[in-house]
Design a protein around this motif. Structure first.
Motif, PDB file in Angstrom:
ATOM      1  N   ARG A 149       0.840  -1.199   0.000  1.00  0.00           N
ATOM      2  CA  ARG A 149       0.000   0.000   0.000  1.00  0.00           C
ATOM      3  C   ARG A 149       0.871   1.243   0.000  1.00  0.00           C
ATOM      4  N   THR A 150       0.237   2.404  -0.059  1.00  0.00           N
ATOM      5  CA  THR A 150       0.957   3.672  -0.079  1.00  0.00           C
ATOM      6  C   THR A 150       1.322   4.090   1.341  1.00  0.00           C
ATOM      7  N   PRO A 151       2.341   4.959   1.515  1.00  0.00           N
ATOM      8  CA  PRO A 151       2.703   5.433   2.863  1.00  0.00           C
ATOM      9  C   PRO A 151       1.655   6.403   3.409  1.00  0.00           C
ATOM     10  N   ARG A 152       1.262   6.193   4.663  1.00  0.00           N
ATOM     11  CA  ARG A 152       0.226   7.039   5.265  1.00  0.00           C
ATOM     12  C   ARG A 152       0.665   7.658   6.579  1.00  0.00           C
ATOM     13  N   ALA A 153       1.651   7.067   7.209  1.00  0.00           N
ATOM     14  CA  ALA A 153       2.070   7.522   8.536  1.00  0.00           C
ATOM     15  C   ALA A 153       3.567   7.818   8.524  1.00  0.00           C
ATOM     16  N   PRO A 154       4.042   8.611   9.485  1.00  0.00           N
ATOM     17  CA  PRO A 154       5.483   8.871   9.576  1.00  0.00           C
ATOM     18  C   PRO A 154       6.277   7.572   9.661  1.00  0.00           C
ATOM     19  N   GLY A 155       7.399   7.520   8.939  1.00  0.00           N
ATOM     20  CA  GLY A 155       8.248   6.340   8.995  1.00  0.00           C
ATOM     21  C   GLY A 155       7.858   5.235   8.035  1.00  0.00           C
ATOM     22  N   GLU A 156       6.867   5.473   7.171  1.00  0.00           N
ATOM     23  CA  GLU A 156       6.480   4.470   6.185  1.00  0.00           C
ATOM     24  C   GLU A 156       7.026   4.875   4.817  1.00  0.00           C
ATOM     25  N   ALA A 157       7.346   3.863   3.996  1.00  0.00           N
ATOM     26  CA  ALA A 157       7.953   4.154   2.688  1.00  0.00           C
ATOM     27  C   ALA A 157       7.554   3.103   1.674  1.00  0.00           C
ATOM     28  N   VAL A 158       7.444   3.554   0.429  1.00  0.00           N
ATOM     29  CA  VAL A 158       7.326   2.667  -0.729  1.00  0.00           C
ATOM     30  C   VAL A 158       8.679   2.675  -1.425  1.00  0.00           C
ATOM     31  N   VAL A 159       9.173   1.495  -1.803  1.00  0.00           N
ATOM     32  CA  VAL A 159      10.503   1.365  -2.400  1.00  0.00           C
ATOM     33  C   VAL A 159      10.355   0.777  -3.798  1.00  0.00           C
ATOM     34  N   ASN A 160      11.160   1.281  -4.732  1.00  0.00           N
ATOM     35  CA  ASN A 160      11.094   0.660  -6.061  1.00  0.00           C
ATOM     36  C   ASN A 160      11.554  -0.796  -5.971  1.00  0.00           C
ATOM     37  N   ARG A 161      10.919  -1.646  -6.740  1.00  0.00           N
ATOM     38  CA  ARG A 161      11.096  -3.088  -6.584  1.00  0.00           C
ATOM     39  C   ARG A 161      12.531  -3.534  -6.850  1.00  0.00           C
ATOM     40  N   GLY A 162      13.210  -2.863  -7.786  1.00  0.00           N
ATOM     41  CA  GLY A 162      14.602  -3.221  -8.055  1.00  0.00           C
ATOM     42  C   GLY A 162      15.487  -2.993  -6.842  1.00  0.00           C
ATOM     43  N   ALA A 163      15.295  -1.843  -6.152  1.00  0.00           N
ATOM     44  CA  ALA A 163      16.078  -1.560  -4.951  1.00  0.00           C
ATOM     45  C   ALA A 163      15.755  -2.561  -3.847  1.00  0.00           C
ATOM     46  N   ALA A 164      14.468  -2.920  -3.707  1.00  0.00           N
ATOM     47  CA  ALA A 164      14.076  -3.884  -2.675  1.00  0.00           C
ATOM     48  C   ALA A 164      14.738  -5.233  -2.912  1.00  0.00           C
ATOM     49  N   LYS A 165      14.798  -5.663  -4.179  1.00  0.00           N
ATOM     50  CA  LYS A 165      15.464  -6.930  -4.493  1.00  0.00           C
ATOM     51  C   LYS A 165      16.944  -6.868  -4.152  1.00  0.00           C
ATOM     52  N   ALA A 166      17.581  -5.760  -4.523  1.00  0.00           N
ATOM     53  CA  ALA A 166      19.007  -5.619  -4.239  1.00  0.00           C
ATOM     54  C   ALA A 166      19.285  -5.572  -2.742  1.00  0.00           C
ATOM     55  N   ALA A 167      18.339  -5.013  -1.979  1.00  0.00           N
ATOM     56  CA  ALA A 167      18.537  -4.858  -0.533  1.00  0.00           C
ATOM     57  C   ALA A 167      18.056  -6.071   0.259  1.00  0.00           C
ATOM     58  N   LEU A 217      16.968   4.616   6.073  1.00  0.00           N
ATOM     59  CA  LEU A 217      17.114   5.447   4.886  1.00  0.00           C
ATOM     60  C   LEU A 217      17.997   6.635   5.260  1.00  0.00           C
ATOM     61  N   ARG A 218      19.170   6.740   4.624  1.00  0.00           N
ATOM     62  CA  ARG A 218      20.054   7.884   4.846  1.00  0.00           C
ATOM     63  C   ARG A 218      19.554   9.062   4.022  1.00  0.00           C
ATOM     64  N   THR A 219      19.314  10.206   4.729  1.00  0.00           N
ATOM     65  CA  THR A 219      18.759  11.354   3.988  1.00  0.00           C
ATOM     66  C   THR A 219      19.568  12.663   4.064  1.00  0.00           C
ATOM     67  N   PRO A 220      20.767  12.819   4.522  1.00  0.00           N
ATOM     68  CA  PRO A 220      21.678  11.798   5.014  1.00  0.00           C
ATOM     69  C   PRO A 220      21.477  11.418   6.485  1.00  0.00           C
ATOM     70  N   ASP A 221      20.715  12.191   7.241  1.00  0.00           N
ATOM     71  CA  ASP A 221      20.405  11.753   8.602  1.00  0.00           C
ATOM     72  C   ASP A 221      19.685  10.412   8.525  1.00  0.00           C
ATOM     73  N   PRO A 222      20.032   9.468   9.373  1.00  0.00           N
ATOM     74  CA  PRO A 222      19.390   8.149   9.306  1.00  0.00           C
ATOM     75  C   PRO A 222      17.928   8.217   9.743  1.00  0.00           C
ATOM     76  N   VAL A 223      17.049   7.662   8.918  1.00  0.00           N
ATOM     77  CA  VAL A 223      15.615   7.634   9.208  1.00  0.00           C
ATOM     78  C   VAL A 223      15.169   6.175   9.215  1.00  0.00           C
ATOM     79  N   ARG A 224      14.565   5.757  10.297  1.00  0.00           N
ATOM     80  CA  ARG A 224      14.053   4.392  10.382  1.00  0.00           C
ATOM     81  C   ARG A 224      12.729   4.320   9.626  1.00  0.00           C
ATOM     82  N   VAL A 225      12.659   3.451   8.599  1.00  0.00           N
ATOM     83  CA  VAL A 225      11.450   3.365   7.795  1.00  0.00           C
ATOM     84  C   VAL A 225      10.978   1.915   7.703  1.00  0.00           C
ATOM     85  N   THR A 226       9.661   1.770   7.560  1.00  0.00           N
ATOM     86  CA  THR A 226       9.052   0.467   7.330  1.00  0.00           C
ATOM     87  C   THR A 226       8.574   0.406   5.888  1.00  0.00           C
TER      88      THR A 226
END
Length: 853
Positions: free
Chosen positions: A146-164, A174-183
């Protein structure tokens, strides 16, 4: 003799001696296949990227963005300022032609894999942005979750998810560059693909995107606009223009898609295909020498045959036509096979790239007329051109030559050749020195390098006589002595055979020397300029990565083990109308961790309106302490800065230093590219590094490196480049070895009676094979030695001709171990090239060989 009869004789000769053209056929086939594969792959990737971007942005009819762009020196793409995010709502409310508008907030954001390692960043960018709810304006399509609705939620492109190694429901950083904890709550595709090549992307809520990817809330990178029913893109842009504030522009969605295609695929693919075409050119050049030598040998062996043709009435033109017809027939067949092989190469690479983690967009192969016509033309031109001189020589054969023995090759003792080659060499040396001493002139240096190559080719037979004697002197035994004399029998043939290998080895040596010089320069730079104990660095190869958190340096500086820790950020501005990169830092603290050399003025009082400038840059643009310069930033503001210091060394510091206070009003997404750390007295490297690493782990786990490790990592892209270069040049070396094998095969045929006599007087099959192998090794050794000398010289020219003088000049380095490995490979390859000719020679029947005329 009539021309049709000559052509029939040519076809008959081709059928009877087809095995003698195998080397020529293979050389042309490989060169044409490489060239065809490069062109087809480039066309396919361009079409795939264009289709992907067009499909991804088909719902966007206009893009509103800042009209201000600053392009720093050496950059292909400029940095554009932000726009007001609330402008999207105002445009939707006030412009009737607008059906919907949404702010696009984009910045750097690098995902960490399940094992904590960063994903991507070695070239292609790592991005993050806000998830757009309007499906027509969102270039990404939700594939899972699903789409992100709350703080700390993320959608990732499928290629990056496979690589990770991530899936829906997993948590990462997620480095932004400050580290952000995301689900990860969803996986997305871009234009039907898993991603834009190796570009990674994470979609956040708008609030999170504004918080982590912008300097201030309410800023957006651009605004995507969708037109109402019946409104064209041009009409929409015209309607938007009056409603836009000063410094903001609107462009059509089609133009934005074209710019994105050019930005992501155009420049990269142009560079990529040009890179491959250069090596195709090297392979074709090597093929020229191989083919020329093959026909030169064939013409020499057919002297009596051509003389008999002249005696029975064949004109010179007919003999020349017959020889060229043979070459063009072989070229046509080999080029046709090369076209098919090249298409197969492109299809194989299209399947291989995803398997090695480089997922180019999917799509059918695009085979254009140019991709077929150009390689076919090159194949025919190479064959015909390479055979032209031997054909002319064949046409000059006198009828009485049928009564003479084969002419002796006197090219090795030719005074005219020696004088011409010597004059070319002296001219080349003078031109090169004029181009590299004083103010570097790449054009003069390149001209001198070209003359040097020509001198080596002209002097080849003369040098072959000397070099083969010297190289063969340590060889003991009758068979090895025979091998040496065989190589000396025809210096012109030996030189021509070795020249193909020499070109391949020279290019390998050139890149090896240049790569080693770049690494030596980086080592020297770090050793001279880095006065700290450890460095925390962002990836230096390519444009990827998210940089380092600006909060990392203060956190490290607070450690009791640390004396000084200073971050170096990056900004851009126009300085008196010229785009320049700025180093954002604490200049006073920087001087305690980097050696800036002599400083005129003071680094401690720059404040919010002061500049420090590197000495070379200051001299080039006319700046000095006390003078002023006008800086224009990406937000459109202009401010006058005073130069308060000029420092000597710009190695790691860059050409312009400003304080964080000066940069803060104009910053976008803030990030450091380096944190330099100096320990307190008495703190060991191990103790200090452990303490710094513990703090760094809280900021996205960047790597903490010693000075030596930092220098090696900074030059990491060089080894990657050299690996690719070696892989590509393997084709050129393979073609050269085919030339050696083909020449030896022809020589074995030419010496059939001689070999039979050697066998008759007691030479064993093993001794005969050894004799042929040693001859091949001597030829390969001559070519390899010449390639090492020529490549080393060209490497020196390239290093000296590169921009930079004094402290900024490249350091010339000769990697002895790598060059020794190149020499060893050349010798081993020579032995391998002789395997088939030696085996064929050993199989000759003694009585039949002796009876051969």
């Amino acid at each position: 003799m009539s021309t049709p009869a000559t052509l029939r004789l040519t076809l008959s000769s081709l059928r009877a001696r087809r095995r003698r053209f195998l080397g020529t056929f293979a050389a042309v086939l490989l060169g044409v296949a490489f060239l065809t594969g490069t062109l087809v792959m480039g066309d396919t990737l361009r079409a795939s990227f264009d289709s992907m971007f067009t499909g991804a942005t088909r719902g966007t009819d206009a893009v509103v963005r800042s009209a201000t762009t600053v392009t720093a020196a050496g950059e292909a793409q400029g940095t554009r300022g932000p726009v007001d995010a609330d402008l999207a709502e105002r445009l939707a409310a006030r412009v009737p032609e607008v059906a919907a508008a949404a702010p696009l907030i984009e910045g750097a954001g690098q995902l960490l894999a399940a094992d904590g390692t960063p994903v991507g960043g070695e070239g292609p960018p790592t991005l993050a942005g806000n998830w757009i709810e309007d499906a027509a304006l969102n270039p990404y399509r939700l594939a899972e979750g699903r789409t992100p609705r709350a703080p700390g939620e993320a959608v990732v492109n499928r290629g990056a998810a496979k690589a990770a190694g991530l899936d829906v429901g997993d948590t990462t950083v997620l480095r932004t560059p400050d580290p952000v904890r995301v689900t990860v709550v969803g996986l997305a595709t871009f234009g039907g693909a898993d991603g834009m090549g190796q570009v990674t992307w994470a979609g956040l809520t708008r609030a999170d995107a504004e918080r982590y990817l912008t300097a201030r809330p309410g800023e957006a990178t651009s605004i995507a606009v969708r037109a109402g029913p019946g409104v064209t893109q041009e009409e929409l842009v015209a309607a938007l223009a009056p409603a836009l504030p000063e410094g903001v522009e609107a462009i059509t969605g089609q133009r934005a898609a074209e710019e994105n295609t050019e930005m992501v695929s155009g420049r990269f693919l142009d560079l990529f295909t040009t890179f491959l075409l250069v090596f195709s050119g090297v392979a074709v050049l090597v093929s020229v020498f191989t083919i020329h030598n093959t026909f030169a040998v064939l013409v020499a062996q057919r002297t009596r045959e051509n003389a008999l043709l002249r005696a029975v009435g064949a004109a010179r033109r007919q003999v020349v036509t017959g020889t060229l017809a043979e070459a063009l027939a072989v070229g046509l067949l080999a080029s046709a096979a090369g076209l098919l092989a090249g298409i197969g190469v492109a299809a194989g690479l299209q399947a291989l790239f995803p398997a090695i983690g480089f997922p180019f967009p999917e799509g059918d192969l695009v085979v254009t007329a140019t991709s077929l016509a150009l390689p076919l033309g090159v194949g025919l031109a190479v064959c015909g051109g390479s055979a032209l001189l031997p054909a002319v020589r064949a046409g000059r054969t006198a009828p009485l030559a049928a009564l003479r023995e084969t002419d002796v090759d006197g090219s090795g003792t030719s005074r005219a050749r020696a004088l011409t080659g010597g004059a070319l060499l002296v001219t080349a040396a003078g031109t090169v020195l004029a181009g590299v001493l004083g103010t570097p002139s790449p054009w003069l240096a390149a001209t001198g390098a070209g003359l040097a190559v020509a001198a080596f080719v002209v002097l080849g037979p003369v040098a072959a006589s000397v070099a083969v004697r010297a190289l063969g002197r340590p060889l003991r035994g009758a068979n090895r002595g025979l091998a040496r004399r065989n190589a000396l029998r025809s210096p012109g043939r030996t030189a021509a055979t070795a020249t193909a290998l020499m070109i391949g080895v020279a290019v390998v040596t050139l890149f090896t020397v240049f790569g080693a010089s770049l690494k030596a320069t980086m080592d020297r730079t770090v050793d001279r300029s880095f006065a700290g104990d450890v460095a925390i660095g962002a990836p230096s190869f390519g444009a990827g990565g998210s940089g380092l958190s600006p909060r990392l340096a203060p956190a490290v500086a607070a450690l009791p083990e640390v004396g000084t820790a200073v971050g170096l950020g990056r900004g851009v501005a126009e300085v008196d109308g010229r785009g320049r990169a700025l180093t954002v830092t604490d200049p006073a603290a920087l001087a305690r961790t980097l050696d800036l050399g002599e400083v005129r003025g003071s680094l401690t009082g720059l404040g919010a309106d002061g500049l420090a400038v590197a000495a070379d840059e200051a001299a080039a643009v006319g700046l000095a302490p006390g003078r002023t310069a006008e800086l224009t930033f990406t937000d459109g503001t202009r401010r006058t800065f005073t130069v308060r210091a000029v420092y000597e060394r710009a190695d790691l510091a860059g050409d312009y230093l400003v304080t964080r206070d000066a940069w803060a009003p104009h910053r976008t997404q803030d990030a450091d590219r380096l944190v330099a750390v100096a320990f307190r007295d008495g703190v060991s490297t191990e103790e200090g590094r452990a303490a710094v690493t513990e703090v760094a782990d809280r900021y996205g786990q960047p790597e903490v490196q010693t000075r030596e490790e930092y220098a090696e990592a900074s030059a990491g892209g060089i080894d990657m480049m050299l690996t690719l270069v070696y892989a590509l040049l393997a084709l050129a070396v393979l073609i050269a070895l085919l030339g050696i094998a083909n020449t030896l095969t022809l020589a074995v045929h030419e010496r059939t009676r001689e070999l039979g006599l050697l066998r008759a007087v007691g030479q064993t099959r093993a001794q005969l094979r050894a004799m042929v192998r040693w001859e091949s090794v001597l030829v390969a050794a001559f070519g390899t030695l010449g390639g090492l000398v020529l490549g080393g010289f060209l490497g020196w020219v390239l290093v000296r001709a590169s921009e930079g003088t004094g402290d900024s000049a490249l350091a010339f380095a000769v990697p002895a171990v790598r060059l020794a490995a190149v020499a060893l490979v050349g010798l081993v390859a020579g032995a391998v090239a002789a395997w088939r000719p030696a085996r064929r020679a050993a199989r000759l029947e003694i009585l039949r060989a002796i009876a051969t005329e």
